[in-house]
Design a protein around this motif. Sequence first.
Motif, PDB file in Angstrom:
ATOM      1  N   THR A 155      15.965  29.187 100.905  1.00  0.00           N
ATOM      2  CA  THR A 155      15.132  29.893 101.879  1.00  0.00           C
ATOM      3  C   THR A 155      13.777  29.180 101.982  1.00  0.00           C
ATOM      4  OG1 THR A 155      14.321  31.480 100.214  1.00  0.00           O
ATOM      5  CG2 THR A 155      16.328  32.061 101.390  1.00  0.00           C
ATOM      6  N   PRO A 156      13.006  29.472 103.049  1.00  0.00           N
ATOM      7  CA  PRO A 156      11.781  28.691 103.279  1.00  0.00           C
ATOM      8  C   PRO A 156      10.705  28.917 102.223  1.00  0.00           C
ATOM      9  CG  PRO A 156      12.402  29.943 105.247  1.00  0.00           C
ATOM     10  CD  PRO A 156      13.256  30.450 104.131  1.00  0.00           C
ATOM     11  N   ARG A 157       9.931  27.882 101.931  1.00  0.00           N
ATOM     12  CA  ARG A 157       8.722  28.072 101.128  1.00  0.00           C
ATOM     13  C   ARG A 157       7.730  28.848 101.991  1.00  0.00           C
ATOM     14  NH1 ARG A 157       5.828  22.356 100.173  1.00  0.00           N
ATOM     15  NH2 ARG A 157       4.529  23.757  98.940  1.00  0.00           N
ATOM     16  N   MET A 158       6.793  29.506 101.329  1.00  0.00           N
ATOM     17  CA  MET A 158       5.891  30.368 102.093  1.00  0.00           C
ATOM     18  C   MET A 158       4.439  29.923 102.011  1.00  0.00           C
ATOM     19  SD  MET A 158       6.587  31.327  99.015  1.00  0.00           S
ATOM     20  CE  MET A 158       8.175  32.065  99.245  1.00  0.00           C
ATOM     21  N   GLY A 159       4.147  28.948 101.178  1.00  0.00           N
ATOM     22  CA  GLY A 159       2.767  28.473 101.090  1.00  0.00           C
ATOM     23  C   GLY A 159       1.872  29.460 100.368  1.00  0.00           C
ATOM     24  N   PRO A 160       0.558  29.362 100.617  1.00  0.00           N
ATOM     25  CA  PRO A 160      -0.408  30.059  99.763  1.00  0.00           C
ATOM     26  C   PRO A 160      -0.612  31.523 100.116  1.00  0.00           C
ATOM     27  CG  PRO A 160      -1.561  28.813 101.408  1.00  0.00           C
ATOM     28  CD  PRO A 160      -0.109  28.541 101.642  1.00  0.00           C
ATOM     29  N   ILE A 161       0.460  32.307 100.034  1.00  0.00           N
ATOM     30  CA  ILE A 161       0.339  33.763 100.176  1.00  0.00           C
ATOM     31  C   ILE A 161       1.139  34.335  99.009  1.00  0.00           C
ATOM     32  CG2 ILE A 161       2.244  33.766 101.877  1.00  0.00           C
ATOM     33  CD1 ILE A 161       0.779  36.263 103.109  1.00  0.00           C
ATOM     34  N   PHE A 162       0.583  35.323  98.331  1.00  0.00           N
ATOM     35  CA  PHE A 162       1.154  35.658  97.019  1.00  0.00           C
ATOM     36  C   PHE A 162       1.850  37.008  96.930  1.00  0.00           C
ATOM     37  CE2 PHE A 162       0.293  32.277  94.021  1.00  0.00           C
ATOM     38  CZ  PHE A 162      -0.499  31.446  94.782  1.00  0.00           C
ATOM     39  N   GLY A 163       1.857  37.787  98.016  1.00  0.00           N
ATOM     40  CA  GLY A 163       2.497  39.107  97.946  1.00  0.00           C
ATOM     41  C   GLY A 163       3.969  39.025  97.583  1.00  0.00           C
ATOM     42  N   GLY A 164       4.663  38.056  98.158  1.00  0.00           N
ATOM     43  CA  GLY A 164       6.108  37.913  97.892  1.00  0.00           C
ATOM     44  C   GLY A 164       6.376  37.644  96.415  1.00  0.00           C
ATOM     45  N   MET A 165       5.514  36.848  95.793  1.00  0.00           N
ATOM     46  CA  MET A 165       5.688  36.548  94.359  1.00  0.00           C
ATOM     47  C   MET A 165       5.549  37.823  93.534  1.00  0.00           C
ATOM     48  SD  MET A 165       6.352  33.430  94.154  1.00  0.00           S
ATOM     49  CE  MET A 165       6.796  32.895  95.794  1.00  0.00           C
TER      50      MET A 165
END
Length: 257
Positions: free
Chosen positions: A230-240
Amino acid sequence: MIEKEVSKGIISTYFEKMEKCLDLDVAIVGGGPSGIVAAYYMAKAGLKVALFDRKLSPGGGMWGGAMMFNQLVIQKEALAIIKDFDINYEQYNDDLFTADSIESTSALLYKAVHAGATIFNCYSVEDVVFKNNIVSGVVVNWTPVLREGLHVDPLNIMAKFVIDGTGHDSEMCKVVARKNGIKLNTSTGDVIGERSLDVAEGEQQVVEGTKEIYPGLYVCGMASSAVGGTPRMGPIFGGMLMSGKKVAEMIIKRIQA
Ligand code: 48F
């Protein structure tokens, strides 16, 4: 003699701590945001949890924000987790919030250990224990031993469940698949590899892809994107953060069933 007592205090309590962790409910490999959040919620629920990170300072990619601009962006769906960790935040727009990455990372680490999780830094997990076709623990060694290429055998730590939170490399999934010729719970049976960046899709799919990827082995955080393609999401951290909480809830449910 104080000198001797200082050394003895460190050695005796360290090995006591280590011995308590030879048989765990959950071994978490990787101390990025998803792994630490998972450690916190599971420890809070009373599970015996240890997290192993190869670095001196666990925290993974959370310390540096983006391009070392040490601010984090978190979407509103993950705000409840930020509040659980008592992290200060500011509203940026209708959907996004910001927080200081140093405060956030140290809060995750502090709260996880304070809740009862044990974090071992400078440990590299080089393999899993694989019994009766089930992932049943981790094989650990000192990071400097592996870096130096020293011929030193590792130690084994048993666990009911192992979580791969190793980020982009999804190291545990790769090692299990490669060494044992088994199929993972992905569309191809292999580690597919992450796709290029798409923030919205990446954030949604990293949470959806948080699951048991092989009996005994769960995957969370960026490792779940890397495994599932699945795609990387870059510098946003809610998903982590949400991925870490999700894997914790799945395992708590199984252990308490
Ligand atoms: O990559 P990382 O921060 O994990 P994550 O929870 O979070 C990803 C985000 O930081 C960021 C992102 C957000 O959009 O994409 O990248 O998925 O941290 C992974 C941690 O695992 C450790 C490594 O030192 C790092 O702290 N690690 C990796 N392999 C091993 C390991 C290993 N074999 N043994 C021990 N630790």
